[in-house]
Design an enzyme around this catalytic site. Sequence first.
Site, PDB file in Angstrom:
ATOM      1  N   TYR A  57      13.003 -10.668 -13.183  1.00  0.00           N
ATOM      2  CA  TYR A  57      11.754 -10.035 -12.739  1.00  0.00           C
ATOM      3  C   TYR A  57      10.585 -10.512 -13.598  1.00  0.00           C
ATOM      4  CZ  TYR A  57       8.391  -6.267 -11.763  1.00  0.00           C
ATOM      5  OH  TYR A  57       7.267  -5.542 -11.417  1.00  0.00           O
ATOM      6  N   TRP A  85      20.278   8.451 -20.728  1.00  0.00           N
ATOM      7  CA  TRP A  85      20.803   7.131 -21.097  1.00  0.00           C
ATOM      8  C   TRP A  85      20.372   6.736 -22.494  1.00  0.00           C
ATOM      9  CZ3 TRP A  85      20.622   3.061 -16.574  1.00  0.00           C
ATOM     10  CH2 TRP A  85      21.402   3.544 -15.512  1.00  0.00           C
ATOM     11  N   ASP A 123      19.695   0.639 -24.088  1.00  0.00           N
ATOM     12  CA  ASP A 123      18.385   1.166 -24.477  1.00  0.00           C
ATOM     13  C   ASP A 123      17.234   0.326 -23.918  1.00  0.00           C
ATOM     14  OD1 ASP A 123      18.794   3.480 -25.892  1.00  0.00           O
ATOM     15  OD2 ASP A 123      18.922   2.513 -27.849  1.00  0.00           O
ATOM     16  N   GLY A 144       0.036   0.476  -5.098  1.00  0.00           N
ATOM     17  CA  GLY A 144      -0.790   0.193  -3.917  1.00  0.00           C
ATOM     18  C   GLY A 144      -1.399   1.438  -3.311  1.00  0.00           C
ATOM     19  N   HIS A 193       0.801  -1.238   0.000  1.00  0.00           N
ATOM     20  CA  HIS A 193       0.000   0.000   0.000  1.00  0.00           C
ATOM     21  C   HIS A 193       0.828   1.281   0.000  1.00  0.00           C
ATOM     22  CE1 HIS A 193       1.006  -0.156   4.265  1.00  0.00           C
ATOM     23  NE2 HIS A 193       0.588   1.089   4.367  1.00  0.00           N
ATOM     24  N   ARG A 194       2.131   1.170   0.284  1.00  0.00           N
ATOM     25  CA  ARG A 194       2.949   2.391   0.306  1.00  0.00           C
ATOM     26  C   ARG A 194       3.681   2.634  -1.015  1.00  0.00           C
ATOM     27  NH1 ARG A 194       5.733   3.256   6.169  1.00  0.00           N
ATOM     28  NH2 ARG A 194       7.030   1.493   5.526  1.00  0.00           N
ATOM     29  N   SER A 219       3.590  -6.728 -14.929  1.00  0.00           N
ATOM     30  CA  SER A 219       4.313  -5.682 -15.642  1.00  0.00           C
ATOM     31  C   SER A 219       4.370  -6.037 -17.121  1.00  0.00           C
ATOM     32  CB  SER A 219       5.729  -5.588 -15.073  1.00  0.00           C
ATOM     33  OG  SER A 219       6.610  -5.010 -15.999  1.00  0.00           O
ATOM     34  N   SER A 220       4.519  -5.023 -17.963  1.00  0.00           N
ATOM     35  CA  SER A 220       4.590  -5.259 -19.406  1.00  0.00           C
ATOM     36  C   SER A 220       5.877  -5.976 -19.817  1.00  0.00           C
ATOM     37  CB  SER A 220       4.494  -3.928 -20.163  1.00  0.00           C
ATOM     38  OG  SER A 220       5.533  -3.057 -19.765  1.00  0.00           O
ATOM     39  N   CYS A 221       6.851  -6.082 -18.894  1.00  0.00           N
ATOM     40  CA  CYS A 221       8.113  -6.753 -19.249  1.00  0.00           C
ATOM     41  C   CYS A 221       7.946  -8.269 -19.361  1.00  0.00           C
ATOM     42  CB  CYS A 221       9.206  -6.424 -18.249  1.00  0.00           C
ATOM     43  SG  CYS A 221       8.953  -7.185 -16.651  1.00  0.00           S
ATOM     44  N   HIS A 229      12.777   4.309 -12.650  1.00  0.00           N
ATOM     45  CA  HIS A 229      12.368   4.149 -14.047  1.00  0.00           C
ATOM     46  C   HIS A 229      12.647   5.440 -14.810  1.00  0.00           C
ATOM     47  CE1 HIS A 229      10.036   0.775 -12.264  1.00  0.00           C
ATOM     48  NE2 HIS A 229      10.358   0.217 -13.405  1.00  0.00           N
TER      49      HIS A 229
END
Length: 312
Positions: A137, A203, A270, A17, A12-13, A108-110, A180
């Site tokens: 991940y 980057w 990249d 969340g 939640h933090r 996640s989209s990864c 990110h």
Amino acid sequence: MNKSEKIYIAGHRGMVGSAILRKLKAEGFNNIIVRTSSELDLRNQQAVNDFFAAENPDYVFLAAAKVGGIQANNVYRADFIYENMMIQSNVIHAAYVQKVKKLMFLGSSCIYPKLAPQPLKEEYLLTGLLESTNEPYAIAKIAGIKMCDAYRAQYGCNFISVMPTNLYGPNDNYDLTNSHVLPALLRKFHEARINNAPEVMMWGTGSPRREFLHADDLAAACYFLMQNYNEEGLVNVGTGEDVTIKELALLVKEIVGFKGEIKHDLSKPDGTPRKLMDVGKLHNMGWKHTIGLREGIEKVYKEFVKTEAVAQ
């Protein structure tokens, strides 16, 4: 979900969340339980089992995870796979044991193959090799999706999986090593403006394309899906629109008011060339994002400046 039913938000933090917590409170839910990581270590199976047995929640939003940007994912590979596998396995299994009515697992989209066709459709999962920098991940998150599906198939559990695109919003991580791309750029341009620096180093080439969703939009989508989606597999949550990292940098530069130059550090990776979500499944259910990218970044930057002022 009834307003009085007990809802547990794991994580939640964090950015996701906390956005879900704000959304539920705004909708009038008053029986929400939360624990900080110091109060409940989700990597500890016994602690999680004891917590679920004592609290017996009706609904669970599983937003707790070890997260980070390209650098953190690549360096702390063991931590990312171990901690995420432990957290989700413990929570999902405890939710089954305590007969939780419904659980939402956030990924996640990864999870999608590095070179999958664009935009990314839900059925592209496990059709190719992953991006190597965040493979541990991604593997953990794919295991979470498959675990939810397996518990649905074997035990009839109503466990659903939601895959958000790149997120930004309140409670984001602005640490330049582990953050990110969007929060990193915000901080870099802000500090460069304050210090009258002549240039900002970003980057990579700036050519990869990325999609960005405000955390409040994700929370609205999660609230919608918790009430309307009850199937195996996963649902993409995004805007269906993307920009190049260079375009993003120019937008952030403009919003922050930095007047110097942008330089590229080509020694840095990249990452995946493009990660645009196909959000047709979600749109067909009747939900669409409402916060535009410029509006969202302006909102987040105001919050960031306030937080920085308080910190000083």
